[in-house]
Design an enzyme around this catalytic site. Sequence first.
Site, PDB file in Angstrom:
ATOM      1  N   GLU A 117      36.691 -28.939  -6.560  1.00 27.37           N
ATOM      2  CA  GLU A 117      37.094 -29.249  -7.931  1.00 27.37           C
ATOM      3  C   GLU A 117      38.553 -28.881  -8.190  1.00 27.37           C
ATOM      4  O   GLU A 117      39.171 -29.400  -9.114  1.00 27.37           O
ATOM      5  CB  GLU A 117      36.211 -28.491  -8.928  1.00 27.37           C
ATOM      6  CG  GLU A 117      34.768 -28.946  -8.931  1.00 27.37           C
ATOM      7  CD  GLU A 117      33.920 -28.137  -9.883  1.00 27.37           C
ATOM      8  OE1 GLU A 117      33.308 -28.754 -10.776  1.00 27.37           O
ATOM      9  OE2 GLU A 117      33.882 -26.892  -9.749  1.00 27.37           O
ATOM     10  N   TYR A 120      44.889 -40.363 -35.503  1.00 29.88           N
ATOM     11  CA  TYR A 120      43.993 -40.197 -34.352  1.00 29.88           C
ATOM     12  C   TYR A 120      44.632 -40.637 -33.048  1.00 29.88           C
ATOM     13  O   TYR A 120      44.295 -40.113 -31.991  1.00 29.88           O
ATOM     14  CB  TYR A 120      42.634 -40.878 -34.569  1.00 29.88           C
ATOM     15  CG  TYR A 120      42.677 -42.270 -35.137  1.00 29.88           C
ATOM     16  CD1 TYR A 120      42.988 -43.368 -34.360  1.00 29.88           C
ATOM     17  CD2 TYR A 120      42.374 -42.480 -36.481  1.00 29.88           C
ATOM     18  CE1 TYR A 120      43.017 -44.638 -34.890  1.00 29.88           C
ATOM     19  CE2 TYR A 120      42.387 -43.749 -37.012  1.00 29.88           C
ATOM     20  CZ  TYR A 120      42.718 -44.831 -36.220  1.00 29.88           C
ATOM     21  OH  TYR A 120      42.740 -46.095 -36.750  1.00 29.88           O
ATOM     22  N   GLU A 154      34.559 -24.366 -21.032  1.00 33.67           N
ATOM     23  CA  GLU A 154      34.622 -23.528 -22.226  1.00 33.67           C
ATOM     24  C   GLU A 154      36.071 -23.193 -22.589  1.00 33.67           C
ATOM     25  O   GLU A 154      36.453 -23.263 -23.765  1.00 33.67           O
ATOM     26  CB  GLU A 154      33.828 -22.230 -22.016  1.00 33.67           C
ATOM     27  CG  GLU A 154      32.336 -22.425 -21.926  1.00 33.67           C
ATOM     28  CD  GLU A 154      31.792 -22.786 -20.547  1.00 33.67           C
ATOM     29  OE1 GLU A 154      30.572 -22.645 -20.348  1.00 33.67           O
ATOM     30  OE2 GLU A 154      32.575 -23.231 -19.670  1.00 33.67           O
ATOM     31  N   LYS A 161      31.425 -33.959 -18.534  1.00 30.79           N
ATOM     32  CA  LYS A 161      31.968 -33.902 -17.175  1.00 30.79           C
ATOM     33  C   LYS A 161      30.987 -34.665 -16.273  1.00 30.79           C
ATOM     34  O   LYS A 161      30.107 -34.079 -15.649  1.00 30.79           O
ATOM     35  CB  LYS A 161      32.126 -32.442 -16.746  1.00 30.79           C
ATOM     36  CG  LYS A 161      32.897 -32.249 -15.462  1.00 30.79           C
ATOM     37  CD  LYS A 161      33.086 -30.757 -15.198  1.00 30.79           C
ATOM     38  CE  LYS A 161      33.778 -30.523 -13.872  1.00 30.79           C
ATOM     39  NZ  LYS A 161      33.824 -29.101 -13.524  1.00 30.79           N
TER      40      LYS A 161
END
Length: 121
Positions: free
Chosen positions: A21, A53, A73, A99
């Site tokens: 990763e 936006y 997180e 994810k």
Amino acid sequence: MDIIFIQGLKTQAIIGIYDWEREKRQPLIFDIDMRLPIGDAAKSDAIKDTVDYKQVSDEIIQLVEVSRFELLESLAEAICEHILTQHRAVTSVRLKVNKPQAVSETDTVGLIIERHQNANA
């Protein structure tokens, strides 16, 4: 309270705790609800009286692409903090992070957090 939302914002990041990763960018998908009063913008019809936006989307993509967090997180917290500090009209943010390639046996994994302006004051 009114909500301006961004749904399905796609970008890629180096994120995760495993070696693989840390070497290859992975797709992330964001759903964002930003709570704010839109009455002034509705009356004035001026973008300066609301949250753009497109601008928020561009800022999040930039933040995510340069980040190197290990945990979703931490990334989610950084995104909420950015929105609440850079777009003061926003009183709270609900952020969902997907994810999709993290666990091969699932469609997606992720988290949902909600942060409020007064929590960052």
